[in-house]
Design a protein around this motif. Structure first.
Motif, PDB file in Angstrom:
ATOM      1  N   LEU A  84      57.241 -27.115 -38.380  1.00 53.73           N
ATOM      2  CA  LEU A  84      58.510 -28.008 -38.811  1.00 53.73           C
ATOM      3  C   LEU A  84      58.206 -28.289 -40.054  1.00 53.73           C
ATOM      4  O   LEU A  84      59.087 -28.232 -41.012  1.00 53.73           O
ATOM      5  CB  LEU A  84      59.086 -28.732 -37.789  1.00 53.73           C
ATOM      6  N   VAL A  85      57.159 -29.263 -40.349  1.00 51.80           N
ATOM      7  CA  VAL A  85      56.659 -29.657 -41.346  1.00 51.80           C
ATOM      8  C   VAL A  85      56.644 -28.784 -42.573  1.00 51.80           C
ATOM      9  O   VAL A  85      57.129 -28.802 -43.912  1.00 51.80           O
ATOM     10  CB  VAL A  85      55.624 -30.545 -41.350  1.00 51.80           C
ATOM     11  N   GLU A  86      55.903 -27.489 -42.303  1.00 50.91           N
ATOM     12  CA  GLU A  86      55.801 -26.364 -43.070  1.00 50.91           C
ATOM     13  C   GLU A  86      56.997 -25.814 -43.446  1.00 50.91           C
ATOM     14  O   GLU A  86      57.300 -25.480 -44.589  1.00 50.91           O
ATOM     15  CB  GLU A  86      54.840 -25.311 -42.254  1.00 50.91           C
ATOM     16  N   SER A  87      57.883 -25.733 -42.535  1.00 48.84           N
ATOM     17  CA  SER A  87      59.304 -25.082 -42.918  1.00 48.84           C
ATOM     18  C   SER A  87      59.929 -25.788 -43.950  1.00 48.84           C
ATOM     19  O   SER A  87      60.718 -25.433 -44.717  1.00 48.84           O
ATOM     20  CB  SER A  87      60.063 -24.752 -41.670  1.00 48.84           C
ATOM     21  N   ILE A  88      59.876 -27.191 -43.572  1.00 46.61           N
ATOM     22  CA  ILE A  88      60.516 -28.160 -44.593  1.00 46.61           C
ATOM     23  C   ILE A  88      60.008 -28.099 -45.957  1.00 46.61           C
ATOM     24  O   ILE A  88      60.636 -28.204 -47.037  1.00 46.61           O
ATOM     25  CB  ILE A  88      60.682 -29.597 -44.242  1.00 46.61           C
ATOM     26  N   ALA A  89      58.579 -28.128 -46.196  1.00 51.91           N
ATOM     27  CA  ALA A  89      57.706 -28.080 -47.383  1.00 51.91           C
ATOM     28  C   ALA A  89      58.420 -26.770 -47.959  1.00 51.91           C
ATOM     29  O   ALA A  89      58.476 -26.625 -49.366  1.00 51.91           O
ATOM     30  CB  ALA A  89      56.347 -27.917 -47.087  1.00 51.91           C
ATOM     31  N   VAL A  90      58.329 -25.618 -47.403  1.00 48.90           N
ATOM     32  CA  VAL A  90      58.733 -24.240 -48.056  1.00 48.90           C
ATOM     33  C   VAL A  90      60.006 -24.654 -48.806  1.00 48.90           C
ATOM     34  O   VAL A  90      60.410 -24.059 -49.702  1.00 48.90           O
ATOM     35  CB  VAL A  90      58.382 -23.164 -47.002  1.00 48.90           C
ATOM     36  N   ARG A 171      64.449 -41.940 -46.930  1.00 54.52           N
ATOM     37  CA  ARG A 171      63.095 -41.999 -46.569  1.00 54.52           C
ATOM     38  C   ARG A 171      62.202 -40.715 -47.229  1.00 54.52           C
ATOM     39  O   ARG A 171      62.785 -39.580 -47.320  1.00 54.52           O
ATOM     40  CB  ARG A 171      63.030 -41.703 -45.109  1.00 54.52           C
ATOM     41  N   PRO A 172      61.054 -41.077 -47.667  1.00 55.69           N
ATOM     42  CA  PRO A 172      60.347 -40.087 -48.158  1.00 55.69           C
ATOM     43  C   PRO A 172      59.690 -39.089 -47.329  1.00 55.69           C
ATOM     44  O   PRO A 172      59.558 -39.389 -46.198  1.00 55.69           O
ATOM     45  CB  PRO A 172      59.189 -40.609 -49.155  1.00 55.69           C
ATOM     46  N   ILE A 173      59.506 -37.649 -47.740  1.00 57.56           N
ATOM     47  CA  ILE A 173      58.755 -36.721 -46.805  1.00 57.56           C
ATOM     48  C   ILE A 173      57.691 -36.290 -47.520  1.00 57.56           C
ATOM     49  O   ILE A 173      57.589 -35.752 -48.409  1.00 57.56           O
ATOM     50  CB  ILE A 173      59.932 -35.432 -46.706  1.00 57.56           C
ATOM     51  N   THR A 179      49.294 -37.430 -48.130  1.00 58.08           N
ATOM     52  CA  THR A 179      50.202 -38.398 -48.356  1.00 58.08           C
ATOM     53  C   THR A 179      50.889 -37.829 -49.422  1.00 58.08           C
ATOM     54  O   THR A 179      51.688 -38.704 -49.928  1.00 58.08           O
ATOM     55  CB  THR A 179      49.646 -39.630 -48.318  1.00 58.08           C
ATOM     56  N   THR A 180      50.945 -36.817 -50.120  1.00 56.79           N
ATOM     57  CA  THR A 180      51.779 -36.673 -51.378  1.00 56.79           C
ATOM     58  C   THR A 180      52.999 -36.128 -50.870  1.00 56.79           C
ATOM     59  O   THR A 180      53.552 -35.538 -49.943  1.00 56.79           O
ATOM     60  CB  THR A 180      51.477 -35.031 -51.901  1.00 56.79           C
ATOM     61  N   GLY A 181      54.145 -36.726 -51.503  1.00 50.45           N
ATOM     62  CA  GLY A 181      55.645 -36.544 -51.192  1.00 50.45           C
ATOM     63  C   GLY A 181      56.005 -35.422 -51.878  1.00 50.45           C
ATOM     64  O   GLY A 181      55.661 -35.112 -53.049  1.00 50.45           O
TER      65      GLY A 181
END
Length: 582
Positions: A84-90, A171-173, A179-181
């Motif tokens: 899910l984190v990868e999906s949001i990052a893409v 809130r940051p993601i 820890t890079t936003g």
């Protein structure tokens, strides 16, 4: 006569002035008390209103803190699912077409039931917090924005009014591996849900929420209300005047969220709430005035009644004994009516007394003459008894002489006017009486004395010991018996003088003994057949020394009687030690 009436009138004018002054003082005191109560009630209303508004401000701050906590908790779950984190990052690092292709590829490869797409995750925010209207994801690199709307009507209103005036939390993601936003998540909250959350049954004033730049985010007042832009005002409400109206306000800063919470209470609302109290105070003032007025007229009526009583007294003072107070103008059941009635009865009695004064004077003179005739000079009596005794001695009648001597001693003691005597004097008086009895019943009576000589100087009531011995001679002595014995003991037990007179005489049956004891316990001593001397002694001792002291009696039929008399010693031990009699 005229001068006396003027003085009386002046005196009652003074009374009226005092009465009026007293009424004025009562009114002033009540008025001052009412003013103080009004001020206290007004201040109390203001305090309670501000406290109610402060609770609303606190509820507003708690509501925003709970929204942020819910947002952070749900967002923290994101990092438990790497897909899910990868999906949001893409999504945040690429354009929508590239992200769509990525989603299709991931969907075909997905084997878990856990959602791994952004849409499913965003719907989880709404399910966790129904106050969220929409959520946006904004990329730091491309400024790409993805909007996920749950309440379209509210979202459209936000778009029309401007997002700057929406209630939001951001809130940051991070990308998950560091820890890079990579972007930020912004939640848009319903103002209606916030209004319901801070509403209460005792709403006083209104609330506002501002951003740090002064942008109004929320208010439960129909039209916006401008307040001074300033730092946190602390726990104390401040006062300001705007458009001729007074307001109390308080500003609390939420530095973590960049918000200001403002509570405002118009003084007009407090006045409306306290109007009922002021009406009650006004009613109390009216009641107080009526009470004072009624009291004033009642006292005036009493004053007139007193004036009539004084006028009748003045007539009596001038010698008019036929003057009477008109009882039809007096209330017979109160104190003045009682005084008037007693005054009239006193005059009636006085008239009867005057009518009979001549007869009473004659009777008085006759009584005085009889009293003079009945008097006997004690010295003449002593001298006469001494002459009889000497005559008996000269003629050889020694017994008669001794009995005459004892009788003279007894009468000398009895005619003394002193209320008390020393124990030695009382004992000597008893010895003289018993010596007289021994002369009469020779060889049939024996008297024994057991006396602590250190007590002879102590004080005791007169005629307390001899009547006990006389009681034995009258009721217990048996003339046909040759071994009659009377034992008199005078001792000290702790600080109590104890006199015990016991005999071996007739004694008493238990019924008679209980009857005598019951009479001794009565407060009022009436005539007791064959025991009036005992009752008299017991009552005198209890009146003189108190309830614990007095007389007690024990008796057995045909065996004898024992009488005990107690009283406190009046001298201290040190006094007794220094006394020559000890």
């Amino acid at each position: 006569m005229k001068g006396r009436r003027l003085r009386s009138r002046a005196r009652y004018q003074i009374f009226n002035r005092i009465l009026a002054m007293y009424s004025i003082i009562i009114l002033l005191v009540i008025s001052l008390l009412v003013v103080l109560i009004a001020k206290y009630v007004a201040d109390d209303f203001i305090t309670r209103s501000l406290e109610a508004n402060e609770k609303q401000v606190e509820a507003l701050a708690v509501y925003m803190a709970e929204r942020e906590r819910s947002l952070a908790t749900h967002l923290r779950e994101l990092y438990f699912y790497p897909e899910l984190v990868e999906s949001i990052a893409v999504a945040l690092k690429n354009d929508p077409e590239t992200y769509l292709e990525y989603r299709l590829d991931q969907y075909s490869l997905q084997r878990s039931f856990v959602p791994s797409n952004v849409e499913s995750f965003m719907r989880g925010f709404y399910y966790g917090d129904g106050a969220i209207d929409a959520i946006t994801l904004t990329s730091y690199e491309t400024d790409q924005v993805y909007a996920y709307v749950f309440q379209y009507a509210n979202w459209n209103r936000i778009q029309n009014e401007g997002e700057q005036q929406a209630i939001t939390l951001t809130r940051p993601i991070n990308d998950g591996s560091s820890t890079t936003g990579i972007g930020q998540l912004t939640a848009y909250y319903s103002s209606e849900a916030l209004r319901q959350a801070v509403a209460s049954a005792n709403n006083v004033g209104f609330l506002q929420m501002h951003k740090e730049d002064g942008t109004l985010l929320f208010t439960n007042r129909p039209d916006p209300f401008e307040l001074p832009q300033e730092e946190d005002s602390g726990p104390v409400y401040k006062e300001m005047v705007k458009n001729g109206e007074t307001f109390y306000y308080k500003v609390e800063q939420d530095a973590d969220r960049g918000l200001y919470y403002v509570g405002v209470v118009p003084r007009s609302e407090i006045t409306e709430l306290s109007s009922l109290v002021y009406a009650t105070i006004a009613l109390l003032i009216a009641v107080a005035c009526v009470t004072v007025a009624v009291g004033y007229f009642v006292m005036r009526r009493y004053a007139r009644r007193m004036q009539r009583i004084e006028a009748s007294m003045q007539l009596v003072e001038q010698g008019d004994l036929s003057a009477r107070i008109d009882m039809s103008l007096q209330n017979k059941i109160d104190e003045l009516g009682s005084i008037a009635g007693n005054f009239n009865r006193m005059l009636d009695e006085l008239k009867r007394y005057i009518d009979k004064s001549y007869v009473l004077e004659l009777k008085k003179q006759e009584a005085e003459m009889r009293a003079l005739q009945a008097q006997m000079n004690p010295h003449f009596l002593y001298n006469t008894l001494e002459a009889i005794r000497m005559k008996a001695v000269i003629e050889g009648a020694t017994d008669a002489g001794a009995m005459t001597f004892h009788l003279a001693s007894i009468m000398r003691y009895a005619l003394s006017e002193n209320r008390s005597a020393t124990l030695g004097e009382e004992l000597e008086h008893t010895k003289q009486y018993m010596a007289l009895m021994e002369q009469r019943y020779r060889h049939a009576l024996t008297v024994e004395y057991e006396v602590d000589s250190s007590l002879l100087m102590d004080s005791i009531l007169r005629f307390s010991l001899q009547p006990l011995a006389e009681n034995y001679m009258i009721h217990g002595f048996m003339p046909d018996k040759k071994d009659n014995r009377l034992h008199i003991s005078i001792q000290k037990k702790e600080h109590v003088l104890t006199i015990v007179v016991c005999d071996n005489g007739k004694g008493m049956a238990s019924e008679r003994l209980e009857a005598i004891k019951a009479k001794l316990r009565e407060e009022e001593y009436q005539h007791i057949e064959q025991s009036i001397g005992l009752a008299n002694i017991h009552k005198r001792f209890q009146l003189e020394y108190g309830q614990p002291y007095g007389l007690s009696i024990h008796s057995v039929a045909d065996e004898g009687t024992s009488v005990q008399l107690t009283c406190p010693l009046e001298r201290e031990e040190s006094d007794c030690d220094e006394s020559p009699a000890c």
